[in-house]
Design a protein around this motif. Structure first.
Motif, PDB file in Angstrom:
ATOM      1  N   ILE A   1     -31.629 -52.607 -21.879  1.00 20.31           N
ATOM      2  CA  ILE A   1     -31.111 -52.573 -20.507  1.00 20.31           C
ATOM      3  C   ILE A   1     -29.664 -53.032 -20.478  1.00 20.31           C
ATOM      4  CG2 ILE A   1     -31.326 -53.614 -18.217  1.00 20.31           C
ATOM      5  CD1 ILE A   1     -34.358 -53.775 -18.730  1.00 20.31           C
ATOM      6  N   THR A   2     -29.390 -54.151 -21.164  1.00 22.03           N
ATOM      7  CA  THR A   2     -28.021 -54.682 -21.187  1.00 22.03           C
ATOM      8  C   THR A   2     -27.058 -53.704 -21.842  1.00 22.03           C
ATOM      9  OG1 THR A   2     -28.875 -56.942 -21.332  1.00 22.03           O
ATOM     10  CG2 THR A   2     -26.578 -56.612 -21.937  1.00 22.03           C
ATOM     11  N   THR A   3     -27.493 -53.059 -22.930  1.00 20.30           N
ATOM     12  CA  THR A   3     -26.634 -52.118 -23.647  1.00 20.30           C
ATOM     13  C   THR A   3     -26.264 -50.921 -22.770  1.00 20.30           C
ATOM     14  OG1 THR A   3     -27.638 -52.768 -25.751  1.00 20.30           O
ATOM     15  CG2 THR A   3     -26.412 -50.702 -25.725  1.00 20.30           C
ATOM     16  N   ILE A   4     -27.184 -50.487 -21.927  1.00 27.71           N
ATOM     17  CA  ILE A   4     -26.882 -49.399 -20.989  1.00 27.71           C
ATOM     18  C   ILE A   4     -25.736 -49.808 -20.066  1.00 27.71           C
ATOM     19  CG2 ILE A   4     -27.764 -48.098 -19.006  1.00 27.71           C
ATOM     20  CD1 ILE A   4     -30.525 -48.142 -20.368  1.00 27.71           C
ATOM     21  N   GLY A   5     -25.823 -51.054 -19.556  1.00 28.40           N
ATOM     22  CA  GLY A   5     -24.769 -51.562 -18.680  1.00 28.40           C
ATOM     23  C   GLY A   5     -23.442 -51.725 -19.394  1.00 28.40           C
ATOM     24  N   VAL A   6     -23.497 -52.223 -20.631  1.00 25.84           N
ATOM     25  CA  VAL A   6     -22.285 -52.402 -21.435  1.00 25.84           C
ATOM     26  C   VAL A   6     -21.614 -51.056 -21.696  1.00 25.84           C
ATOM     27  CG1 VAL A   6     -21.398 -53.057 -23.710  1.00 25.84           C
ATOM     28  CG2 VAL A   6     -23.034 -54.532 -22.535  1.00 25.84           C
ATOM     29  N   THR A   7     -22.438 -50.069 -22.069  1.00 23.11           N
ATOM     30  CA  THR A   7     -21.908 -48.726 -22.349  1.00 23.11           C
ATOM     31  C   THR A   7     -21.227 -48.135 -21.123  1.00 23.11           C
ATOM     32  OG1 THR A   7     -23.694 -48.360 -23.948  1.00 23.11           O
ATOM     33  CG2 THR A   7     -22.501 -46.419 -23.174  1.00 23.11           C
TER      34      THR A   7
ATOM     35  N   ARG B   1     -15.359 -59.660 -17.738  1.00 22.10           N
ATOM     36  CA  ARG B   1     -15.675 -60.632 -18.786  1.00 22.10           C
ATOM     37  C   ARG B   1     -17.112 -60.463 -19.265  1.00 22.10           C
ATOM     38  NH1 ARG B   1     -14.796 -66.931 -17.584  1.00 22.10           N
ATOM     39  NH2 ARG B   1     -12.714 -66.113 -17.150  1.00 22.10           N
ATOM     40  N   CYS B   2     -17.299 -60.548 -20.573  1.00 22.56           N
ATOM     41  CA  CYS B   2     -18.636 -60.479 -21.156  1.00 22.56           C
ATOM     42  C   CYS B   2     -19.310 -61.841 -20.995  1.00 22.56           C
ATOM     43  CB  CYS B   2     -18.548 -60.113 -22.633  1.00 22.56           C
ATOM     44  SG  CYS B   2     -20.133 -60.189 -23.477  1.00 22.56           S
ATOM     45  N   ALA B   3     -20.595 -61.828 -20.621  1.00 26.81           N
ATOM     46  CA  ALA B   3     -21.314 -63.083 -20.405  1.00 26.81           C
ATOM     47  C   ALA B   3     -22.254 -63.412 -21.557  1.00 26.81           C
ATOM     48  CB  ALA B   3     -22.098 -63.006 -19.097  1.00 26.81           C
ATOM     49  N   CYS B   4     -22.065 -62.758 -22.720  1.00 26.03           N
ATOM     50  CA  CYS B   4     -22.968 -62.994 -23.849  1.00 26.03           C
ATOM     51  C   CYS B   4     -22.945 -64.454 -24.302  1.00 26.03           C
ATOM     52  CB  CYS B   4     -22.632 -62.060 -25.009  1.00 26.03           C
ATOM     53  SG  CYS B   4     -20.929 -62.173 -25.583  1.00 26.03           S
ATOM     54  N   LEU B   5     -21.805 -65.111 -24.160  1.00 28.71           N
ATOM     55  CA  LEU B   5     -21.696 -66.535 -24.479  1.00 28.71           C
ATOM     56  C   LEU B   5     -21.505 -67.358 -23.208  1.00 28.71           C
ATOM     57  CD1 LEU B   5     -19.490 -66.455 -27.698  1.00 28.71           C
ATOM     58  CD2 LEU B   5     -21.931 -66.923 -27.527  1.00 28.71           C
ATOM     59  N   GLY B   6     -22.143 -66.910 -22.131  1.00 32.90           N
ATOM     60  CA  GLY B   6     -22.042 -67.626 -20.876  1.00 32.90           C
ATOM     61  C   GLY B   6     -20.646 -67.541 -20.289  1.00 32.90           C
ATOM     62  N   THR B   7     -20.261 -68.576 -19.546  1.00 28.83           N
ATOM     63  CA  THR B   7     -18.931 -68.617 -18.930  1.00 28.83           C
ATOM     64  C   THR B   7     -18.027 -69.640 -19.616  1.00 28.83           C
ATOM     65  OG1 THR B   7     -19.682 -70.254 -17.294  1.00 28.83           O
ATOM     66  CG2 THR B   7     -19.865 -67.926 -16.685  1.00 28.83           C
ATOM     67  N   ALA B   8     -18.558 -70.316 -20.649  1.00 31.30           N
ATOM     68  CA  ALA B   8     -17.774 -71.353 -21.330  1.00 31.30           C
ATOM     69  C   ALA B   8     -16.595 -70.754 -22.089  1.00 31.30           C
ATOM     70  CB  ALA B   8     -18.659 -72.143 -22.283  1.00 31.30           C
ATOM     71  N   LEU B   9     -16.789 -69.556 -22.645  1.00 30.56           N
ATOM     72  CA  LEU B   9     -15.744 -68.889 -23.409  1.00 30.56           C
ATOM     73  C   LEU B   9     -15.342 -67.597 -22.715  1.00 30.56           C
ATOM     74  CD1 LEU B   9     -17.221 -69.359 -26.988  1.00 30.56           C
ATOM     75  CD2 LEU B   9     -15.412 -70.684 -25.919  1.00 30.56           C
ATOM     76  N   LYS B  10     -14.043 -67.336 -22.655  1.00 29.26           N
ATOM     77  CA  LYS B  10     -13.536 -66.138 -21.993  1.00 29.26           C
ATOM     78  C   LYS B  10     -13.510 -64.978 -22.985  1.00 29.26           C
ATOM     79  CE  LYS B  10     -10.600 -68.737 -18.781  1.00 29.26           C
ATOM     80  NZ  LYS B  10      -9.216 -68.938 -18.288  1.00 29.26           N
ATOM     81  N   LEU B  11     -14.527 -64.142 -22.900  1.00 31.36           N
ATOM     82  CA  LEU B  11     -14.622 -62.989 -23.796  1.00 31.36           C
ATOM     83  C   LEU B  11     -14.527 -61.701 -22.996  1.00 31.36           C
ATOM     84  CD1 LEU B  11     -17.598 -64.122 -26.051  1.00 31.36           C
ATOM     85  CD2 LEU B  11     -15.187 -64.132 -26.659  1.00 31.36           C
ATOM     86  N   PRO B  12     -13.656 -60.777 -23.385  1.00 30.89           N
ATOM     87  CA  PRO B  12     -13.564 -59.502 -22.684  1.00 30.89           C
ATOM     88  C   PRO B  12     -14.710 -58.582 -23.077  1.00 30.89           C
ATOM     89  CG  PRO B  12     -12.082 -59.489 -24.559  1.00 30.89           C
ATOM     90  CD  PRO B  12     -12.686 -60.874 -24.502  1.00 30.89           C
ATOM     91  N   MET B  13     -15.108 -57.725 -22.151  1.00 36.03           N
ATOM     92  CA  MET B  13     -16.129 -56.733 -22.472  1.00 36.03           C
ATOM     93  C   MET B  13     -15.496 -55.657 -23.345  1.00 36.03           C
ATOM     94  SD  MET B  13     -19.231 -55.726 -22.096  1.00 36.03           S
ATOM     95  CE  MET B  13     -19.846 -56.617 -20.667  1.00 36.03           C
ATOM     96  N   THR B  14     -15.902 -55.589 -24.613  1.00 38.14           N
ATOM     97  CA  THR B  14     -15.310 -54.632 -25.551  1.00 38.14           C
ATOM     98  C   THR B  14     -16.390 -53.949 -26.369  1.00 38.14           C
ATOM     99  OG1 THR B  14     -15.112 -56.192 -27.376  1.00 38.14           O
ATOM    100  CG2 THR B  14     -13.288 -56.145 -25.804  1.00 38.14           C
ATOM    101  N   GLU B  15     -15.958 -53.092 -27.287  1.00 43.00           N
ATOM    102  CA  GLU B  15     -16.874 -52.404 -28.189  1.00 43.00           C
ATOM    103  C   GLU B  15     -17.680 -53.394 -29.022  1.00 43.00           C
ATOM    104  OE1 GLU B  15     -13.712 -51.842 -27.838  1.00 43.00           O
ATOM    105  OE2 GLU B  15     -13.499 -49.785 -27.120  1.00 43.00           O
ATOM    106  N   ALA B  16     -17.117 -54.585 -29.267  1.00 41.48           N
ATOM    107  CA  ALA B  16     -17.808 -55.600 -30.066  1.00 41.48           C
ATOM    108  C   ALA B  16     -19.095 -56.045 -29.381  1.00 41.48           C
ATOM    109  CB  ALA B  16     -16.895 -56.804 -30.304  1.00 41.48           C
ATOM    110  N   THR B  17     -19.085 -56.085 -28.049  1.00 42.03           N
ATOM    111  CA  THR B  17     -20.282 -56.459 -27.307  1.00 42.03           C
ATOM    112  C   THR B  17     -21.375 -55.422 -27.510  1.00 42.03           C
ATOM    113  OG1 THR B  17     -18.765 -57.340 -25.633  1.00 42.03           O
ATOM    114  CG2 THR B  17     -21.099 -57.244 -25.058  1.00 42.03           C
ATOM    115  N   PHE B  18     -20.985 -54.162 -27.512  1.00 41.94           N
ATOM    116  CA  PHE B  18     -21.939 -53.072 -27.757  1.00 41.94           C
ATOM    117  C   PHE B  18     -22.508 -53.178 -29.170  1.00 41.94           C
ATOM    118  CE2 PHE B  18     -22.807 -48.869 -29.524  1.00 41.94           C
ATOM    119  CZ  PHE B  18     -23.688 -48.347 -28.585  1.00 41.94           C
ATOM    120  N   ILE B  19     -21.646 -53.427 -30.150  1.00 40.64           N
ATOM    121  CA  ILE B  19     -22.069 -53.531 -31.551  1.00 40.64           C
ATOM    122  C   ILE B  19     -23.014 -54.718 -31.735  1.00 40.64           C
ATOM    123  CG2 ILE B  19     -21.267 -53.968 -33.909  1.00 40.64           C
ATOM    124  CD1 ILE B  19     -18.676 -52.493 -33.133  1.00 40.64           C
TER     125      ILE B  19
END
Length: 243
Positions: free
Chosen positions: A194-200, A210-228
């Motif tokens: 489900i999450t991968t559909i949204g990421v794609t 911002r990607c929430a894979c590591l919560g809000t503590a770290l500022k991570l952009p939503m990128t291809e790395a999140t999909f991988i």
């Protein structure tokens, strides 16, 4: 006059409201409209206001910059920009890449004397869930708002975003304790699918969130790395179910 600015650091509707509030309080600003998904703010002003003044009005967590418009006459000067943006993106993803590296290393060291691919994958998936859920637990109030920006189910069912960190923790423990592994694998396929559909969709729409894979503590952009990152877990789950 009307100007559009890029605003980095916004993760939820509370951030949107704060940016609108602070910018609206600036003298000569008549109207402020913030688009959270695009990370942009449209500011109407009675006279020109410099970006420095606008930035100083905002808390430190937000970064304001002018939105660059395309200029056909500036192609030569802009040729070096993709490389700079890529470098910046890699720098932002450094915490995520380091965490995955340490999880993989720990999983290898646990089995280097008696190597087993299945045991390695189970421990990798278990540690992955435990570590990633830990970062989400650091901000249980802010995480759901960030998560629902791209997860289809969290958008429709807000409660899902609230319990998601606990689902990850439970899955991590199931993998590490070798408890009901097939159930954990099926849940993994459903949840991450489900999450991968949204990421794609987010990547295809080229939205800057911002990607929430590591919560809000770290500022991570939503990128291809999140999909991988999600794809690796999904592939491992499929392999384990087949074997």
């Amino acid at each position: 006059m009307k100007h559009t600015y890029k605003i980095a650091g916004m993760t939820c509707n509370n951030c949107k409201a704060s940016v609108e509030k602070y910018l609206s309080e600036i003298a000569h600003v008549s109207e402020v409209s913030v688009n959270l998904e695009k990370g942009e703010a449209e500011v109407k002003m009675n006279k020109h206001i410099s970006t420095d003044i606008l930035q100083k009005a905002l808390p430190e967590k937000y970064t304001l910059s002018e939105k660059n418009e395309k200029n056909v006459f500036a192609s030569s000067s802009m040729s070096a920009m993709p490389m700079e943006e890529e470098k910046s993106k890699l720098q932002q993803l450094k915490p995520l890449l380091l965490i995955i590296f340490y999880i993989a290393t720990a999983s290898i060291l646990l089995h280097y004397k008696g190597w087993s691919w299945s045991a390695f994958m189970l421990d990798f998936m278990g540690l992955f869930y435990i570590v990633f859920s830990f970062f989400k637990m650091l901000d249980l109030k802010g995480f759901p708002e960030s998560f629902r920006m791209y997860d289809p189910l969290a958008k429709r069912v807000p409660f899902y975003g609230k319990v998601y960190p606990f689902i990850e923790t439970a899955l991590g423990l199931m993998f590490l304790m070798r408890f009901e592994i097939n159930v954990a694998l099926i849940i993994t396929l459903i949840v991450l699918g489900i999450t991968t559909i949204g990421v794609t969709k987010t990547l295809l729409d080229k939205k800057s969130i911002r990607c929430a894979c590591l919560g809000t503590a770290l500022k991570l952009p939503m990128t291809e790395a999140t999909f991988i990152e999600n794809a690796i877990m999904i592939i491992m789950a499929i392999i384990m179910l087949i074997s």
